[in-house]
Design a protein around this motif. Structure first.
Motif, PDB file in Angstrom:
ATOM      1  N   THR A  11       0.862  -1.181   0.000  1.00 18.56           N
ATOM      2  CA  THR A  11       0.000   0.000   0.000  1.00 18.56           C
ATOM      3  C   THR A  11       0.899   1.232   0.000  1.00 18.56           C
ATOM      4  O   THR A  11       2.122   1.135   0.132  1.00 18.56           O
ATOM      5  N   ALA A  12       0.274   2.397  -0.145  1.00 15.96           N
ATOM      6  CA  ALA A  12       1.036   3.647  -0.135  1.00 15.96           C
ATOM      7  C   ALA A  12       0.288   4.695   0.672  1.00 15.96           C
ATOM      8  O   ALA A  12      -0.946   4.707   0.725  1.00 15.96           O
ATOM      9  N   ILE A  13       1.055   5.574   1.310  1.00 15.11           N
ATOM     10  CA  ILE A  13       0.496   6.680   2.087  1.00 15.11           C
ATOM     11  C   ILE A  13       1.085   7.979   1.556  1.00 15.11           C
ATOM     12  O   ILE A  13       2.309   8.145   1.539  1.00 15.11           O
ATOM     13  N   LEU A  14       0.226   8.897   1.138  1.00 15.93           N
ATOM     14  CA  LEU A  14       0.661  10.199   0.651  1.00 15.93           C
ATOM     15  C   LEU A  14       0.606  11.204   1.797  1.00 15.93           C
ATOM     16  O   LEU A  14      -0.465  11.652   2.197  1.00 15.93           O
ATOM     17  N   ALA A  15       1.775  11.516   2.327  1.00 11.01           N
ATOM     18  CA  ALA A  15       1.894  12.491   3.418  1.00 11.01           C
ATOM     19  C   ALA A  15       2.699  13.672   2.889  1.00 11.01           C
ATOM     20  O   ALA A  15       3.713  14.070   3.455  1.00 11.01           O
ATOM     21  N   THR A  16       2.236  14.226   1.789  1.00 11.21           N
ATOM     22  CA  THR A  16       3.021  15.167   0.992  1.00 11.21           C
ATOM     23  C   THR A  16       2.854  16.627   1.404  1.00 11.21           C
ATOM     24  O   THR A  16       3.447  17.512   0.783  1.00 11.21           O
ATOM     25  N   GLY A  17       2.050  16.888   2.415  1.00 15.57           N
ATOM     26  CA  GLY A  17       2.021  18.207   3.013  1.00 15.57           C
ATOM     27  C   GLY A  17       1.486  19.326   2.141  1.00 15.57           C
ATOM     28  O   GLY A  17       0.709  19.106   1.211  1.00 15.57           O
ATOM     29  N   PHE A  18       1.942  20.536   2.434  1.00 19.44           N
ATOM     30  CA  PHE A  18       1.397  21.750   1.843  1.00 19.44           C
ATOM     31  C   PHE A  18       2.523  22.662   1.388  1.00 19.44           C
ATOM     32  O   PHE A  18       3.705  22.368   1.587  1.00 19.44           O
ATOM     33  N   THR A  19       2.160  23.785   0.801  1.00 15.90           N
ATOM     34  CA  THR A  19       3.105  24.842   0.456  1.00 15.90           C
ATOM     35  C   THR A  19       2.652  26.134   1.125  1.00 15.90           C
ATOM     36  O   THR A  19       1.465  26.463   1.094  1.00 15.90           O
ATOM     37  N   HIS A  20       3.566  26.848   1.743  1.00 14.84           N
ATOM     38  CA  HIS A  20       3.209  28.141   2.319  1.00 14.84           C
ATOM     39  C   HIS A  20       2.747  29.092   1.215  1.00 14.84           C
ATOM     40  O   HIS A  20       3.352  29.163   0.145  1.00 14.84           O
ATOM     41  N   PHE A  21       1.693  29.833   1.485  1.00 17.26           N
ATOM     42  CA  PHE A  21       1.230  30.852   0.547  1.00 17.26           C
ATOM     43  C   PHE A  21       2.337  31.867   0.296  1.00 17.26           C
ATOM     44  O   PHE A  21       3.002  32.318   1.222  1.00 17.26           O
ATOM     45  N   ASP A  22       2.534  32.215  -0.971  1.00 15.56           N
ATOM     46  CA  ASP A  22       3.519  33.224  -1.350  1.00 15.56           C
ATOM     47  C   ASP A  22       2.840  34.593  -1.335  1.00 15.56           C
ATOM     48  O   ASP A  22       1.998  34.876  -2.191  1.00 15.56           O
ATOM     49  N   PRO A  23       3.175  35.471  -0.386  1.00 12.40           N
ATOM     50  CA  PRO A  23       2.463  36.749  -0.265  1.00 12.40           C
ATOM     51  C   PRO A  23       2.713  37.710  -1.417  1.00 12.40           C
ATOM     52  O   PRO A  23       2.085  38.776  -1.467  1.00 12.40           O
ATOM     53  N   ILE A  24       3.591  37.353  -2.326  1.00 15.03           N
ATOM     54  CA  ILE A  24       3.737  38.169  -3.529  1.00 15.03           C
ATOM     55  C   ILE A  24       2.431  38.139  -4.310  1.00 15.03           C
ATOM     56  O   ILE A  24       2.149  39.025  -5.127  1.00 15.03           O
ATOM     57  N   ASN A  25       1.588  37.106  -4.026  1.00 14.68           N
ATOM     58  CA  ASN A  25       0.286  36.980  -4.682  1.00 14.68           C
ATOM     59  C   ASN A  25      -0.822  37.732  -3.949  1.00 14.68           C
ATOM     60  O   ASN A  25      -1.997  37.575  -4.283  1.00 14.68           O
ATOM     61  N   LYS A  26      -0.448  38.521  -2.958  1.00 13.48           N
ATOM     62  CA  LYS A  26      -1.405  39.367  -2.238  1.00 13.48           C
ATOM     63  C   LYS A  26      -1.131  40.819  -2.621  1.00 13.48           C
ATOM     64  O   LYS A  26      -0.426  41.551  -1.916  1.00 13.48           O
ATOM     65  N   PHE A  29      -3.484   5.824   0.505  1.00  9.62           N
ATOM     66  CA  PHE A  29      -4.061   6.587   1.609  1.00  9.62           C
ATOM     67  C   PHE A  29      -3.391   7.957   1.697  1.00  9.62           C
ATOM     68  O   PHE A  29      -2.352   8.194   1.086  1.00  9.62           O
ATOM     69  N   THR A  30      -3.992   8.830   2.471  1.00  9.46           N
ATOM     70  CA  THR A  30      -3.408  10.159   2.641  1.00  9.46           C
ATOM     71  C   THR A  30      -3.611  10.631   4.072  1.00  9.46           C
ATOM     72  O   THR A  30      -4.478  10.112   4.799  1.00  9.46           O
ATOM     73  N   CYS A  31      -2.820  11.609   4.491  1.00 10.21           N
ATOM     74  CA  CYS A  31      -2.911  12.120   5.861  1.00 10.21           C
ATOM     75  C   CYS A  31      -2.277  13.494   5.949  1.00 10.21           C
ATOM     76  O   CYS A  31      -1.510  13.912   5.086  1.00 10.21           O
ATOM     77  N   GLY A  32      -2.609  14.199   7.026  1.00 10.80           N
ATOM     78  CA  GLY A  32      -2.019  15.501   7.288  1.00 10.80           C
ATOM     79  C   GLY A  32      -2.478  16.566   6.316  1.00 10.80           C
ATOM     80  O   GLY A  32      -3.566  16.493   5.737  1.00 10.80           O
ATOM     81  N   ALA A  33      -1.635  17.573   6.109  1.00 10.64           N
ATOM     82  CA  ALA A  33      -1.993  18.727   5.299  1.00 10.64           C
ATOM     83  C   ALA A  33      -2.005  18.431   3.806  1.00 10.64           C
ATOM     84  O   ALA A  33      -2.291  19.334   3.015  1.00 10.64           O
ATOM     85  N   ALA A  34      -1.722  17.207   3.404  1.00 15.72           N
ATOM     86  CA  ALA A  34      -1.829  16.847   1.991  1.00 15.72           C
ATOM     87  C   ALA A  34      -3.257  16.991   1.495  1.00 15.72           C
ATOM     88  O   ALA A  34      -3.499  17.308   0.327  1.00 15.72           O
ATOM     89  N   SER A  35      -4.227  16.773   2.387  1.00 15.09           N
ATOM     90  CA  SER A  35      -5.628  16.808   1.980  1.00 15.09           C
ATOM     91  C   SER A  35      -6.351  18.073   2.444  1.00 15.09           C
ATOM     92  O   SER A  35      -7.558  18.199   2.258  1.00 15.09           O
ATOM     93  N   GLY A  36      -5.641  19.021   3.041  1.00 11.54           N
ATOM     94  CA  GLY A  36      -6.240  20.275   3.471  1.00 11.54           C
ATOM     95  C   GLY A  36      -5.487  20.863   4.646  1.00 11.54           C
ATOM     96  O   GLY A  36      -4.672  20.177   5.281  1.00 11.54           O
ATOM     97  N   PRO A  37      -5.688  22.155   4.953  1.00  9.19           N
ATOM     98  CA  PRO A  37      -4.980  22.788   6.066  1.00  9.19           C
ATOM     99  C   PRO A  37      -5.124  21.980   7.353  1.00  9.19           C
ATOM    100  O   PRO A  37      -6.213  21.534   7.695  1.00  9.19           O
ATOM    101  N   GLU A  38      -4.012  21.813   8.061  1.00 12.44           N
ATOM    102  CA  GLU A  38      -4.036  20.968   9.249  1.00 12.44           C
ATOM    103  C   GLU A  38      -2.991  21.417  10.250  1.00 12.44           C
ATOM    104  O   GLU A  38      -1.957  21.990   9.881  1.00 12.44           O
ATOM    105  N   THR A  39      -3.247  21.162  11.527  1.00 14.37           N
ATOM    106  CA  THR A  39      -2.263  21.428  12.572  1.00 14.37           C
ATOM    107  C   THR A  39      -1.224  20.315  12.588  1.00 14.37           C
ATOM    108  O   THR A  39      -1.444  19.227  12.056  1.00 14.37           O
ATOM    109  N   ILE A  40      -0.102  20.583  13.227  1.00 12.98           N
ATOM    110  CA  ILE A  40       0.939  19.560  13.333  1.00 12.98           C
ATOM    111  C   ILE A  40       0.449  18.388  14.178  1.00 12.98           C
ATOM    112  O   ILE A  40       0.633  17.223  13.813  1.00 12.98           O
ATOM    113  N   ASP A  41      -0.183  18.691  15.304  1.00 15.54           N
ATOM    114  CA  ASP A  41      -0.659  17.611  16.175  1.00 15.54           C
ATOM    115  C   ASP A  41      -1.660  16.711  15.462  1.00 15.54           C
ATOM    116  O   ASP A  41      -1.597  15.477  15.565  1.00 15.54           O
ATOM    117  N   ASP A  42      -2.602  17.314  14.738  1.00 12.96           N
ATOM    118  CA  ASP A  42      -3.592  16.507  14.028  1.00 12.96           C
ATOM    119  C   ASP A  42      -2.960  15.762  12.859  1.00 12.96           C
ATOM    120  O   ASP A  42      -3.393  14.658  12.509  1.00 12.96           O
TER     121      ASP A  42
END
Length: 350
Positions: free
Chosen positions: A105-120, A312-325
């Motif tokens: 099986t495989a688990i995708l725990a690929t996390g997120f990217t910080h928003f680049d504020p140059i886009n604000k 499977f997937t977990c953490g911020a790969a599937s949406g904003p998440e805290t470290i503990d969660d």
């Protein structure tokens, strides 16, 4: 069940999944694209974590050491999966160096990217050196040198933290709440005040979302114990008067325009989908949700499952998440992956 579980991503969620598998007597292969493990807390130099107040290098560093010292976990850094074929129980992943990994099986725990504020647009990042991000402030604090204005190295007299930079903003295609920014900003404000008591810190917000048990310690605690000031406002732009930065907008409580001078302005940057998610989706054959995160089925009956059986997937790969969660979800994904493999074996035996 002799083949390992393949884990993609060596941040908190992936480390948790690897440790859970090894603790249950299963082998895991952990693939991380960067040169080191630890994910955003280590790679971005986070300071003290919420809610434990442990330094990231110690807390997440301990998770890294626990995994790399376990003989049941094979770690491959500076590596990515280029192809992923087969069926549950008989997956084959081809890595960028040409080597292959057979996995059940495989688990995708690929996390997120910080928003680049140059886009604000209009909020000053990239225009004024003293407009920074919460991540940059984390790095200042974790360095031990304290918070300094990048332009000249002075300790700022006044700091503004602007919430929802890259979150809850339909105009720039970020309509989701990033979940952690309010609490992290309150935590950083307290750390700034602790390190530099003469620095006044203001947090500009639309709404405060220090959810769950964080309200008392972070929202009220930052005001009552550290004298952090909160201003309910809509920020229009960040400019300069030649000497100081100017935060302009509307105070939405008293319904009047504001133009307040500051020495440093901090963008509380949100969580974007991993910039590699389109590639990850194509390689692993999994769907993305409408925001660009890895899609997962409802948790009531399909814990951590993606659209592809056995992945499977977990953490911020599937949406904003805290470290503990994320850590809890990594453990849950490991259990789900093992349970799935066990059911496949039993079904084949029947």
């Amino acid at each position: 069940m002799t083949k390992p579980v393949l884990i993609i991503g060596g941040g908190p969620a992936g480390l948790s999944a690897a440790h859970a598998l090894a603790s249950a007597g299963r082998k895991a292969v952990l693939v991380e694209k960067e040169a080191i493990l630890g994910g955003a807390p280590i790679l971005s130099g986070y300071a003290k974590l919420v809610p434990s107040h442990e330094w990231a290098k110690d807390a997440i560093g301990g998770m890294v050491n626990r995994v790399v010292s376990n003989p049941s976990v094979e770690v491959k850094v500076n590596s990515t999966v280029q192809a992923f074929t087969g069926t549950p129980g008989n997956f084959v992943a081809t890595l960028k160096d040409g080597s292959t990994v057979e996995a059940e099986t495989a688990i995708l725990a690929t996390g997120f990217t910080h928003f680049d504020p140059i886009n604000k647009p209009g909020w000053g990042f990239g225009t004024y050196p003293d407009v920074v991000t919460t991540t940059m402030v984390e790095q200042m604090i974790s360095s031990g040198k304290g918070v300094r204005c990048p332009s000249d190295g002075r300790v700022p007299d006044r700091v503004a933290i602007l919430l929802c930079a890259g979150s809850r903003d339909r105009q720039i295609g970020r309509e989701w709440c990033s979940k952690i920014c309010c609490t992290v900003s309150a935590n950083l404000a307290m750390e700034i005040r602790e390190m530099s008591p003469k620095t006044n810190v203001y947090i500009y917000y639309m709404d405060i979302r220090t959810f769950g048990l964080y309200e008392g310690e972070y929202y009220w605690g930052s005001q009552e114990n550290f004298k952090v000031k909160y201003v309910k406002a809509r920020i229009a732009e960040v400019t300069s008067n030649g000497n100081r930065l100017l935060v302009k907008g509307e105070d939405t409580l008293v319904k009047r325009p504001i133009s307040i001078p500051f020495d440093m302005v901090v963008h509380a940057v949100g969580m974007d989908p991993n910039v590699d998610n389109m590639t990850i989706s194509a390689v692993f054959g999994v769907d993305l949700n409408r925001w660009g995160y890895i899609g997962k089925q409802t948790t009531y009956a399909h814990l951590a499952e993606t659209s592809r059986p056995g992945v499977f997937t977990c953490g911020a790969a599937s949406g904003p998440e805290t470290i503990d969660d994320s850590i809890a979800q990594g453990h849950a994904a490991a259990m789900a992956a093992m349970n799935f493999a066990g059911m496949a074996v039993r079904a084949a035996a029947e």
